[in-house]
Design a protein around this motif. Structure first.
Motif, short mmCIF file in Angstrom:
data_model
loop_
_atom_site.label_atom_id
_atom_site.label_comp_id
_atom_site.label_asym_id
_atom_site.label_seq_id
_atom_site.Cartn_x
_atom_site.Cartn_y
_atom_site.Cartn_z
N UNK A 256 54.93 64.40 -25.72
CA UNK A 256 53.86 64.29 -26.72
C UNK A 256 53.14 62.94 -26.61
N UNK A 257 53.86 61.96 -26.11
CA UNK A 257 53.33 60.60 -26.00
C UNK A 257 52.20 60.50 -24.98
N UNK A 258 52.15 61.45 -24.04
CA UNK A 258 51.15 61.42 -22.96
C UNK A 258 49.74 61.52 -23.54
N UNK A 259 49.55 62.31 -24.59
CA UNK A 259 48.23 62.43 -25.21
C UNK A 259 47.76 61.09 -25.76
N UNK A 260 48.66 60.36 -26.40
CA UNK A 260 48.30 59.05 -26.96
C UNK A 260 47.92 58.07 -25.85
N UNK A 261 48.65 58.13 -24.74
CA UNK A 261 48.33 57.27 -23.60
C UNK A 261 46.93 57.59 -23.07
N UNK A 262 46.63 58.89 -22.93
CA UNK A 262 45.31 59.31 -22.43
C UNK A 262 44.19 58.82 -23.35
N UNK A 263 44.41 58.93 -24.65
CA UNK A 263 43.41 58.48 -25.63
C UNK A 263 43.17 56.98 -25.52
N UNK A 264 44.26 56.21 -25.42
CA UNK A 264 44.13 54.76 -25.30
C UNK A 264 43.41 54.36 -24.01
N UNK A 265 43.75 55.00 -22.91
CA UNK A 265 43.14 54.65 -21.61
C UNK A 265 41.63 54.90 -21.63
N UNK A 266 41.23 56.09 -22.05
CA UNK A 266 39.80 56.43 -22.04
C UNK A 266 39.01 55.56 -23.00
N UNK A 267 39.55 55.38 -24.21
CA UNK A 267 38.83 54.55 -25.18
C UNK A 267 38.79 53.08 -24.75
N UNK B 279 36.77 74.15 -15.45
CA UNK B 279 36.37 73.03 -16.30
C UNK B 279 36.39 71.70 -15.54
N UNK B 280 37.20 71.65 -14.48
CA UNK B 280 37.27 70.42 -13.69
C UNK B 280 36.20 70.31 -12.63
N UNK B 281 35.38 71.36 -12.47
CA UNK B 281 34.31 71.34 -11.47
C UNK B 281 33.07 70.64 -12.02
N UNK B 282 32.41 69.90 -11.15
CA UNK B 282 31.18 69.24 -11.56
C UNK B 282 31.43 67.98 -12.36
N UNK B 283 30.35 67.34 -12.77
CA UNK B 283 30.44 66.09 -13.51
C UNK B 283 30.71 66.36 -14.98
N UNK B 284 31.58 65.55 -15.57
CA UNK B 284 31.90 65.69 -16.99
C UNK B 284 31.77 64.34 -17.68
N UNK B 285 30.85 64.27 -18.67
CA UNK B 285 30.60 63.00 -19.36
C UNK B 285 31.20 62.95 -20.76
N UNK B 286 31.65 64.07 -21.27
CA UNK B 286 32.18 64.09 -22.63
C UNK B 286 33.58 63.50 -22.66
N UNK B 287 33.75 62.43 -23.45
CA UNK B 287 35.03 61.73 -23.52
C UNK B 287 36.17 62.65 -23.94
N UNK B 288 35.87 63.55 -24.87
CA UNK B 288 36.91 64.44 -25.38
C UNK B 288 37.52 65.28 -24.26
#
Length: 465
Positions: free
Chosen positions: A220-231, A408-417
């Motif tokens: 479950x901790x992985x989601x928090x890590x991903x949020x911290x990294x991107x932000x 969903x992983x194809x092409x460019x993705x700019x949405x942080x979420x």
């Protein structure tokens, strides 16, 4: 002989008058237990097992004169120190919070159920169902932060089909209990708020939720890590917002300390003393995850190997050394093939290994005299008339979800979420590949897969339009 006398006798055994053996349940299937484990069960005078973890079919190996106890019931009755001493909580202390939660629920149900096991199980099933419904709802709400309502609703439908109707709903264990934490952490952290004060409150709660989830299911901790990294990277040029991430990181550390202190306080009040020298660290799971012979899944031989060392330092050094020796022995090509097999182990089962590990938890009670019960048993029980159809349908849904996630992983993705969600799945996959692998470990992130699948549906829809 009363329970207190029996526990006293167990204490005498523990002090060395007779041998105490720890027997791992392995994958859970009764016919897959090790030969040594089977012999130990057959010869044991007293058996203590974790009722929520151990397949009761294993108890059939016990001799008629053996005294058998469910550790959860003993724990609730007040003999907590004995349970923790005899079960492997010293080796896996992260399971203590789950034990305390389960014992509190049993204690609550006993207020009106008079220790009726059926009522206790129904309470667990109802709570699990509530968690599942909340996870389906949060899947929709989280998707609606990113997409239009139609696409968000598609994510909700996928959630219902993928995990909403899953038989794991009735298993009150870390995987199903942890289902709500990654998606709730994501929603609270990313949702827009009307005021700065509400934004702070929402994000602090998200951090606390992530920390609680970590203590129930480490993934479950992985989601928090991903949020911290991107932000963190998105706020590099904004010192005020960057300070917010630093403060939230401090809040995370404080939350971990608080939860740890709370667990220690409960242990102290319950007279529970853990033997820290027995603790298995992540190095143990790294070693087990690189066991080619065992397929990178649970290995009783690796558990025995780790238990052979007297201190955590010696154990960590030996585990890391053996892990790298195994990687070296496989060679680059062999290791690549091994990792590919592990990926299949993790991702090839749309039921999240219900057929392989679901019966690990299953007790078959007398069937009620109604058609609904018979129908559901024919669907969810591995020997049911419609079980093969159920597995096929779940597999088709899973293949569709995985295909949509790939799109969903194809092409460019700019949405942080979306980037956060993608990064969390990458982190989860790396965790599974490097450490012990199990398909049911993905279940906690099932809502995330459904939201990303909705992203793929949106991209495909836009492409076709």
């Amino acid at each position: 002989m009363g329970l207190s006398e029996k526990l006293l006798m167990l204490t005498v055994f523990w002090k060395g008058y007779k041998m105490v053996h720890f027997v791992g349940a392995g994958s859970g299937a009764a016919d897959l237990i090790t030969i040594r484990g089977k012999k130990l069960l057959e010869n044991a005078d007293i058996i203590i097992y974790a009722g929520s973890l151990v397949n009761p079919e294993l108890l059939e190996y016990a001799k008629d004169s053996a005294e058998i106890y469910n550790s959860a019931k003993i724990f609730v009755s007040g003999n907590r120190a004995d349970v923790v001493k005899r079960y492997s909580f010293s080796m896996y202390p992260n399971n203590l919070l789950l034990l305390f939660i389960e014992s509190a629920i049993i204690s609550f149900s006993n207020l009106f159920a008079n220790e009726n096991e059926i009522v206790q199980l129904m309470v667990f099933a109802v709570l699990n169902s509530m968690i599942n419904v909340a996870a389906c709802y949060l899947t929709y709400k989280s998707a609606n932060l990113i997409f239009k309502k139609k696409i968000a609703f598609a994510a909700f439908i996928l959630a219902v089909l993928n995990f909403g109707l899953s038989p794991w709903n009735v298993i009150f264990y870390s995987d199903s209990l942890g289902l709500i934490f990654p998606v709730l952490t994501f929603y609270l952290f990313m949702k827009p708020n009307k005021t700065e004060k509400m934004d702070w409150i929402s994000k602090i709660i998200a951090v606390i939720v992530g920390c609680i989830g970590y203590n129930i299911k480490p993934q479950c901790f992985i989601m928090l890590i991903a949020l911290f990294i991107i932000r963190f990277f998105s706020y590099l040029k904004d010192k005020k917002k960057l300070l917010q991430i630093v403060i939230l990181a401090g809040c995370f550390i404080l939350s971990l300390i608080t939860i740890k202190a709370s667990v220690n306080m409960i242990c102290e009040r319950s007279k529970i003393v853990l033997d820290s020298s027995q603790t298995f660290g992540m190095s143990h799971f790294l070693m087990m995850g690189n066991n080619e012979e065992g397929g990178g899944v649970y290995s009783e031989d690796d558990v025995t190997y780790s238990k052979a060392f007297a201190t955590p330092q010696e154990r960590k050094k030996a585990n890391i050394q053996r892990a790298f020796e195994r990687i070296k022995d496989m060679g680059a090509a062999g290791y690549s093939r091994f990792l590919a097999k592990k990926m299949l182990t993790v991702y090839n089962d749309g039921t999240y290994a219900w057929g392989g590990e679901g019966n690990f938890f299953m007790t078959v009670f007398p069937q009620p005299n109604n058609r609904i019960s018979a129908f559901l048993r024919n669907i969810y029980y591995t020997d049911g008339k419609y079980y093969d159809i159920f597995v096929t349908v779940k597999q088709i849904i899973w293949v569709f979800v995985m295909g949509a996630v790939a799109v969903s992983g194809l092409g460019k993705e700019n949405r942080q979420e979306v980037i956060v969600l993608m990064l969390s799945i990458v982190g989860l996959t790396l965790f599974e590949v490097l450490f012990e692998a199990r398909a049911r470990y993905l279940y906690t992130y099932a809502p995330v897969f459904c939201i990303l699948a909705a992203s793929g549906i949106e991209k495909l829809s836009n492409k076709l339009s």
